[in-house]
Design an enzyme around this catalytic site. Structure first.
Site, PDB file in Angstrom:
ATOM      1  N   GLU A  46       0.848  -1.205   0.000  1.00  0.00           N
ATOM      2  CA  GLU A  46       0.000   0.000   0.000  1.00  0.00           C
ATOM      3  C   GLU A  46       0.876   1.244   0.000  1.00  0.00           C
ATOM      4  O   GLU A  46       2.007   1.233   0.507  1.00  0.00           O
ATOM      5  CB  GLU A  46      -0.902  -0.014   1.243  1.00  0.00           C
ATOM      6  CG  GLU A  46      -1.796   1.213   1.355  1.00  0.00           C
ATOM      7  CD  GLU A  46      -2.905   1.077   2.401  1.00  0.00           C
ATOM      8  OE1 GLU A  46      -2.911   0.101   3.172  1.00  0.00           O
ATOM      9  OE2 GLU A  46      -3.782   1.971   2.420  1.00  0.00           O
ATOM     10  N   ASN A 193     -12.384  -1.157  -0.941  1.00  0.00           N
ATOM     11  CA  ASN A 193     -11.691  -1.721   0.215  1.00  0.00           C
ATOM     12  C   ASN A 193     -12.372  -1.237   1.486  1.00  0.00           C
ATOM     13  O   ASN A 193     -12.682  -0.047   1.619  1.00  0.00           O
ATOM     14  CB  ASN A 193     -10.225  -1.250   0.247  1.00  0.00           C
ATOM     15  CG  ASN A 193      -9.553  -1.551   1.582  1.00  0.00           C
ATOM     16  OD1 ASN A 193      -9.255  -2.707   1.881  1.00  0.00           O
ATOM     17  ND2 ASN A 193      -9.337  -0.524   2.399  1.00  0.00           N
ATOM     18  N   GLU A 194     -12.596  -2.124   2.414  1.00  0.00           N
ATOM     19  CA  GLU A 194     -13.187  -1.769   3.704  1.00  0.00           C
ATOM     20  C   GLU A 194     -14.295  -0.729   3.517  1.00  0.00           C
ATOM     21  O   GLU A 194     -14.299   0.336   4.157  1.00  0.00           O
ATOM     22  CB  GLU A 194     -12.102  -1.309   4.701  1.00  0.00           C
ATOM     23  CG  GLU A 194     -11.132  -2.419   5.013  1.00  0.00           C
ATOM     24  CD  GLU A 194     -10.249  -2.198   6.250  1.00  0.00           C
ATOM     25  OE1 GLU A 194     -10.231  -1.105   6.818  1.00  0.00           O
ATOM     26  OE2 GLU A 194      -9.577  -3.173   6.651  1.00  0.00           O
ATOM     27  N   TYR A 260      -7.016  -8.522  11.910  1.00  0.00           N
ATOM     28  CA  TYR A 260      -5.673  -8.256  12.427  1.00  0.00           C
ATOM     29  C   TYR A 260      -5.548  -8.797  13.847  1.00  0.00           C
ATOM     30  O   TYR A 260      -6.523  -8.789  14.614  1.00  0.00           O
ATOM     31  CB  TYR A 260      -5.387  -6.750  12.422  1.00  0.00           C
ATOM     32  CG  TYR A 260      -5.099  -6.201  11.037  1.00  0.00           C
ATOM     33  CD1 TYR A 260      -3.851  -6.373  10.460  1.00  0.00           C
ATOM     34  CD2 TYR A 260      -6.079  -5.537  10.300  1.00  0.00           C
ATOM     35  CE1 TYR A 260      -3.564  -5.876   9.184  1.00  0.00           C
ATOM     36  CE2 TYR A 260      -5.810  -5.041   9.026  1.00  0.00           C
ATOM     37  CZ  TYR A 260      -4.550  -5.214   8.475  1.00  0.00           C
ATOM     38  OH  TYR A 260      -4.258  -4.730   7.223  1.00  0.00           O
ATOM     39  N   GLU A 317      -6.373  -8.966   3.917  1.00  0.00           N
ATOM     40  CA  GLU A 317      -5.563  -8.240   4.910  1.00  0.00           C
ATOM     41  C   GLU A 317      -5.583  -9.028   6.209  1.00  0.00           C
ATOM     42  O   GLU A 317      -6.656  -9.306   6.757  1.00  0.00           O
ATOM     43  CB  GLU A 317      -6.103  -6.823   5.168  1.00  0.00           C
ATOM     44  CG  GLU A 317      -5.762  -5.844   4.074  1.00  0.00           C
ATOM     45  CD  GLU A 317      -6.166  -4.416   4.389  1.00  0.00           C
ATOM     46  OE1 GLU A 317      -6.103  -4.024   5.578  1.00  0.00           O
ATOM     47  OE2 GLU A 317      -6.549  -3.705   3.449  1.00  0.00           O
ATOM     48  N   GLN A 366       1.962  -5.955   5.829  1.00  0.00           N
ATOM     49  CA  GLN A 366       2.156  -5.727   4.417  1.00  0.00           C
ATOM     50  C   GLN A 366       3.558  -6.183   4.026  1.00  0.00           C
ATOM     51  O   GLN A 366       4.332  -6.551   4.886  1.00  0.00           O
ATOM     52  CB  GLN A 366       1.980  -4.254   4.117  1.00  0.00           C
ATOM     53  CG  GLN A 366       0.561  -3.779   4.426  1.00  0.00           C
ATOM     54  CD  GLN A 366       0.249  -2.385   3.926  1.00  0.00           C
ATOM     55  OE1 GLN A 366       1.064  -1.718   3.332  1.00  0.00           O
ATOM     56  NE2 GLN A 366      -0.982  -1.925   4.192  1.00  0.00           N
TER      57      GLN A 366
HETATM   58  O1  AHR Z   1      -3.062  -2.363   6.374  1.00  0.00           O
HETATM   59  C1  AHR Z   1      -3.329  -1.120   6.949  1.00  0.00           C
HETATM   60  C2  AHR Z   1      -4.784  -0.711   6.807  1.00  0.00           C
HETATM   61  O2  AHR Z   1      -5.591  -1.576   7.547  1.00  0.00           O
HETATM   62  C3  AHR Z   1      -5.372  -0.765   5.431  1.00  0.00           C
HETATM   63  O3  AHR Z   1      -5.103   0.361   4.679  1.00  0.00           O
HETATM   64  C4  AHR Z   1      -6.838  -0.862   5.711  1.00  0.00           C
HETATM   65  O4  AHR Z   1      -7.532  -1.522   4.687  1.00  0.00           O
HETATM   66  C5  AHR Z   1      -6.890  -1.583   7.034  1.00  0.00           C
HETATM   67  O5  AHR Z   1      -7.742  -0.958   7.918  1.00  0.00           O
END
Ligand code: AHR
Length: 513
Positions: A46, A193-194, A260, A317, A366
């Site tokens: 990103e 995205n999101e 995450y 992600e 990432q």
């Molecule tokens: O990976 C960092 C961020 O986390 C990304 O930009 C977003 O899609 C997510 O919230």
């Protein structure tokens, strides 16, 4: 002796007897049905912090060796882990990105402020042509994420035409004018995205309608067939998946999921990447294991509408997210990467392999210098992280046939909580070689493992292990090889399988022929 003393004495005796945990594994070598899609080992890049600029892109006139502006050292390292697919340009950045700003002569490209990530100036020097060049250099597929949040249908439609059309058409001609005659292949395209968050704060019903509209204009030009990925849920938002499956259904080829791992579970104080004790080690691994429940429950919803599993679950992600390294820009999400991250990666990748009938892609967040990275850079220096080495050790699973296995393992318990002490997945490749990847989550106790291979009789074994003296061990620019895999010899063939002693806090990759 009273009852309490007796109990404590028994515990001490048990602890002494447990210098090793005792575990058994049966691998069903004749029951492989599903292929482990190599895209499970995908990456994400990103425009965030030093991922693109400095990490991947240094400009063609840089003193850092590069090919058309892309770092040679980084490409060489990434080729060894056989990156199958790369997601770009975001992330949250994708829904603010206007692709036409990133084409044409670099010195004429307009700048913008990257409002999501640190408020820094984005000069657009890394755009579509540079990204496609990077994919060519890595030998991977492109996964482009389109702008639904602040873009338009026309903008998205024209981007796909620009990249993939061979016609004598306005966008294809603009591409030619910018130096690229042949269209590129764009295998994967994300429609936003999101969209439930930074991509527009939409409801699932509103996003479903947006997907249907935008997706109509994402065309298949010539021989390029786009695999269409809809924005999926945030973690355990199962309602989002219900709505998308009902309202979008087979118009999408894949549905994403973001999750995450935060040691604390608290976004305002996540925890340090390198300063932690066993409680945080345990909490982090336990939260990584939660991926299992997420996959199972989202898959169960998908199964109702799509029992033939034609729509892939794309976990585009995931990874460990800690507090940023002290002294760094909080908007850059730069964090170190320790042996704990190797365990997070191994646990999660083993889960993806186990669910490969539904999980068709995953992109760790990432690739460089951001969150759970493969590589960290400091000007001309580069280090490989423990996570990188897990990706390297798992390469043999790419496109191999998943082999079901029954694991009976002791728990790893701490402060009244427990999780399975071991993690495993196994596969067989086209040559018939069986690959087993294991993690011993317990940071202090080695694991004795007896493995039976049912339905095959391999004769030889080779193995490598990744471990370190401490749970916080990590590679630094001064000491870049503190954590790296070594040959593993505490393993013997015999009696239809093998026995091994897996070191505490380790990842072990085994090859059986
Ligand atoms: O990976 C960092 C961020 O986390 C990304 O930009 C977003 O899609 C997510 O919230």
């Amino acid at each position: 002796m009273n009852k309490l003393t007796l109990t404590i004495a028994t515990l001490f005796t048990a602890a002494a007897a447990h210098a090793l945990t005792t575990n058994t594994l049966v691998i069903h070598a004749d029951q492989g049905k599903s292929t482990i899609n190599k895209n499970i080992y995908g990456q994400f890049s990103e425009h965030l912090g030093r991922c693109i600029y400095e990490g991947l892109w240094v400009e063609p006139d840089s003193s850092i060796p590069n090919t058309r502006g892309i770092r040679n050292d980084v490409v060489e390292a990434l080729k060894k882990i056989k990156v199958p697919v790369l997601r770009w340009p975001g992330g949250c950045f994708a829904d603010e990105y206007h692709w036409k700003d990133g084409i044409g002569p670099r010195e004429k490209r307009p700048s913008l402020i990257n409002t999501h990530w640190g408020g820094v100036v984005e000069n657009n020097h890394f755009g579509t042509h540079e990204f496609m060049d990077l994919c060519d250099q890595l030998g991977c597929d492109a996964y482009i994420c389109g702008n639904v949040g602040s873009g338009s249908v026309q903008e998205m439609m024209e981007w796909v035409e620009y990249m993939t059309s061979a016609a004598n058409s306005p966008m294809a001609n603009l591409r030619r004018q910018n130096g690229r005659n042949e269209p590129w292949k764009v295998r994967f395209f994300g429609v936003g995205n999101e969209s439930w968050g930074c991509g527009g704060n939409m409801t699932p019903d509103f996003y479903s309608d947006q997907f249907r509209r935008y997706n109509t204009f994402v065309k298949n030009y010539d021989s390029n067939t786009v695999f269409r990925i809809a924005c999926g849920a945030n973690g355990d938002d199962y309602h989002w998946t219900e709505v998308l499956m009902a309202d979008v259904g087979r118009r999408m080829n894949g549905l994403s999921l973001h999750y995450y791992t935060l040691p604390s579970g608290n976004w305002s104080r996540k925890g340090s990447a390198t300063e932690f004790g066993e409680e945080q080690w345990f909490a982090t691994l336990r939260r990584s294991e939660e991926m299992q429940t997420l996959i199972q429950r989202h898959s169960a919803i998908m199964d109702k509408a799509d029992p033939q599993k034609r729509i892939g679950l794309m976990i585009d992600e995931w990874g460990a997210w800690y507090d940023v390294e002290p002294g760094t820009n909080p908007g850059f999400l730069y964090q170190q990467n320790s042996l704990r991250d190797a365990l997070v990666a191994a646990i999660t990748l083993n889960l993806f392999n186990q669910h490969c009938d539904r999980v068709k892609m995953a992109n760790i967040a990432q690739m460089i210098n951001v969150l759970q990275s493969m590589i960290l850079t400091d000007k001309e220096k580069m280090i490989l992280t423990p996570t990188y080495y897990v990706y390297e050790m798992f390469v043999p699973h790419h496109d191999a046939t998943f082999l079901p296995a029954d694991l009976t393992c002791e728990d790893y318990a701490l402060n009244g909580q427990k999780i399975p002490g071991l993690s495993v997945s196994s596969s067989v490749d086209v040559s018939g070689t069986i690959h087993v990847t294991l993690a011993n989550l317990n940071p202090t106790v080695a694991a004795s493992l007896t493995c039976t291979i049912a339905g095959a009789s391999p004769k030889t074994v080779m193995a490598r292990a990744l471990t370190a003296p401490t749970i916080t061990a990590h590679n630094t620019f001064d000491n870049p090889t503190s954590v790296k895999p070594e040959a593993f010899t505490a393993i013997q063939m015999g009696n239809g399988g093998f026995t091994a002693t897996l070191p505490a806090k380790s990842v072990v990759a085994i090859e059986l022929k």
